[in-house]
Design a protein around this motif. Structure first.
Motif, PDB file in Angstrom:
ATOM      1  N   CYS A 295       0.809  -1.227   0.000  1.00  0.00           N
ATOM      2  CA  CYS A 295       0.000   0.000   0.000  1.00  0.00           C
ATOM      3  C   CYS A 295       0.839   1.273   0.000  1.00  0.00           C
ATOM      4  O   CYS A 295       0.291   2.378  -0.099  1.00  0.00           O
ATOM      5  CB  CYS A 295      -0.921   0.011   1.215  1.00  0.00           C
ATOM      6  SG  CYS A 295      -2.142  -1.312   1.244  1.00  0.00           S
TER       7      CYS A 295
ATOM      8  N   LEU B  62       2.584   2.356   2.560  1.00  0.00           N
ATOM      9  CA  LEU B  62       2.392   2.963   3.874  1.00  0.00           C
ATOM     10  C   LEU B  62       3.574   2.677   4.787  1.00  0.00           C
ATOM     11  O   LEU B  62       4.374   1.776   4.526  1.00  0.00           O
ATOM     12  CB  LEU B  62       1.114   2.415   4.519  1.00  0.00           C
ATOM     13  CG  LEU B  62      -0.201   2.804   3.847  1.00  0.00           C
ATOM     14  CD1 LEU B  62      -1.354   1.970   4.409  1.00  0.00           C
ATOM     15  CD2 LEU B  62      -0.480   4.299   4.039  1.00  0.00           C
TER      16      LEU B  62
ATOM     17  N   ALA C 217      -3.898   4.968  -0.843  1.00  0.00           N
ATOM     18  CA  ALA C 217      -3.391   3.879  -0.018  1.00  0.00           C
ATOM     19  C   ALA C 217      -4.511   3.225   0.787  1.00  0.00           C
ATOM     20  O   ALA C 217      -4.557   2.002   0.939  1.00  0.00           O
ATOM     21  CB  ALA C 217      -2.305   4.404   0.917  1.00  0.00           C
TER      22      ALA C 217
END
Length: 294
Positions: free
Chosen positions: A10, A12, A100
């Protein structure tokens, strides 16, 4: 679920899970701040909406808190330039986190059972981040993560799915008061209390800012982050297209609003538009005029 793999897919840096029940301890804090300083107009004025996720998504059972590291290199201003705070110089985190969050929903199979929220909501993101084990709220009122310090932009996912929850973080700043002493607007009052109207970051986002009030700051303020000992070892953001210099008034003053958006619209700090930057340049110019006389 391999959390590290999920984060990587993602784009992240952090992810935490907590119950979707309403915050309780934070209500007294908000009421006190409302009584003494008022609430920031960007936060939402209904206190219950700031505390209760079910008012944003009624079936909520869990809150997922996710974020990206926003730490950038410090820059040296040249005479006449305006300073963009670190988070203002990165690609718009609202867009990045929304993308995301949608990817995260797909990986966790939440598409029809979740709502992604990034800034355009009243919930207390940092309080839910603390509940989800991502750090504690410091005296600078920011979330302090053990790796990324205060340099996290956060988003929330409200879902009716139940997850194993992370343990709430209970850390403190101890006796350190560096941010309170260093705050240029005197906005930090101690005990985690903030006067939003005195915060220079807030002032650079309001068209009513008085010339000369915010110094060379074109947008945002990083003083409480720069002084914080917890930020000494924070790694730089992985994000690209980060602005690494100050901004000259001459490069924006003749731009149309459309041209401004085309050139700077990808930055977090450009969302208020050219008009706000030009207004803030009054303060920047006043600052450099004073410096030239010293």
């Amino acid at each position: 679920m391999d959390r590290n793999q999920v984060l990587k897919k993602c784009g992240l840096d952090v992810l935490g899970f907590c119950p979707g029940t309403a915050l309780k301890e934070e209500k007294a804090y908000l009421l006190d701040r409302q009584a003494h300083f008022g609430l920031c107009k960007y936060e939402g004025q209904n206190i219950e909406e700031r505390l209760d996720p079910s008012l944003q998504y009624s079936p909520v059972k869990s809150v997922l808190v996710f974020g990206i590291n926003t730490k950038t290199r410090p820059i040296q201003l040249k005479k006449g330039q305006g300073l963009l705070a670190g988070i203002s110089r990165i690609p718009d985190y609202h867009i990045l986190l929304k993308e995301a969050g949608n990817k995260l929903c797909g990986i966790l199979e939440l598409e029809d059972q979740a709502k992604v929220l990034v800034d355009s909501h009243p919930l207390m993101e940092r309080a839910f981040a603390q509940r989800a084990g991502l750090g504690y709220i410091g005296k600078n009122t920011a979330l302090i993560h053990p790796v990324y310090g205060t340099y996290l932009a956060l988003g929330l996912i409200l879902t009716e799915k139940i997850f194993p929850y992370d343990k709430e973080e209970k850390g403190t700043c101890g006796s350190c008061n560096l941010c309170i002493k260093a705050c240029p607007g005197g906005a930090l009052k101690g005990g985690g209390i903030l006067d939003p109207g005195a915060c220079l970051s807030y002032q650079t986002q309001t068209i009513e800012t008085s010339p000369g009030q915010v110094g060379p700051r074109l947008y945002g303020c990083d003083v409480c982050q720069e002084i914080c000992p917890k930020n000494k070892e924070v790694p730089l953001t992985r994000l690209e297209q980060v602005v690494d210099r100050g901004i000259n008034k001459e490069e924006i003053q003749d731009l149309s609003n459309r041209e401004f958006k085309k050139r700077y619209g990808h930055l977090t700090g450009a969302w208020r538009g050219k008009k706000q930057w030009m207004e803030n340049f009054k303060s920047v110019e006043a600052y450099w005029a004073r410096k030239s006389k010293e």
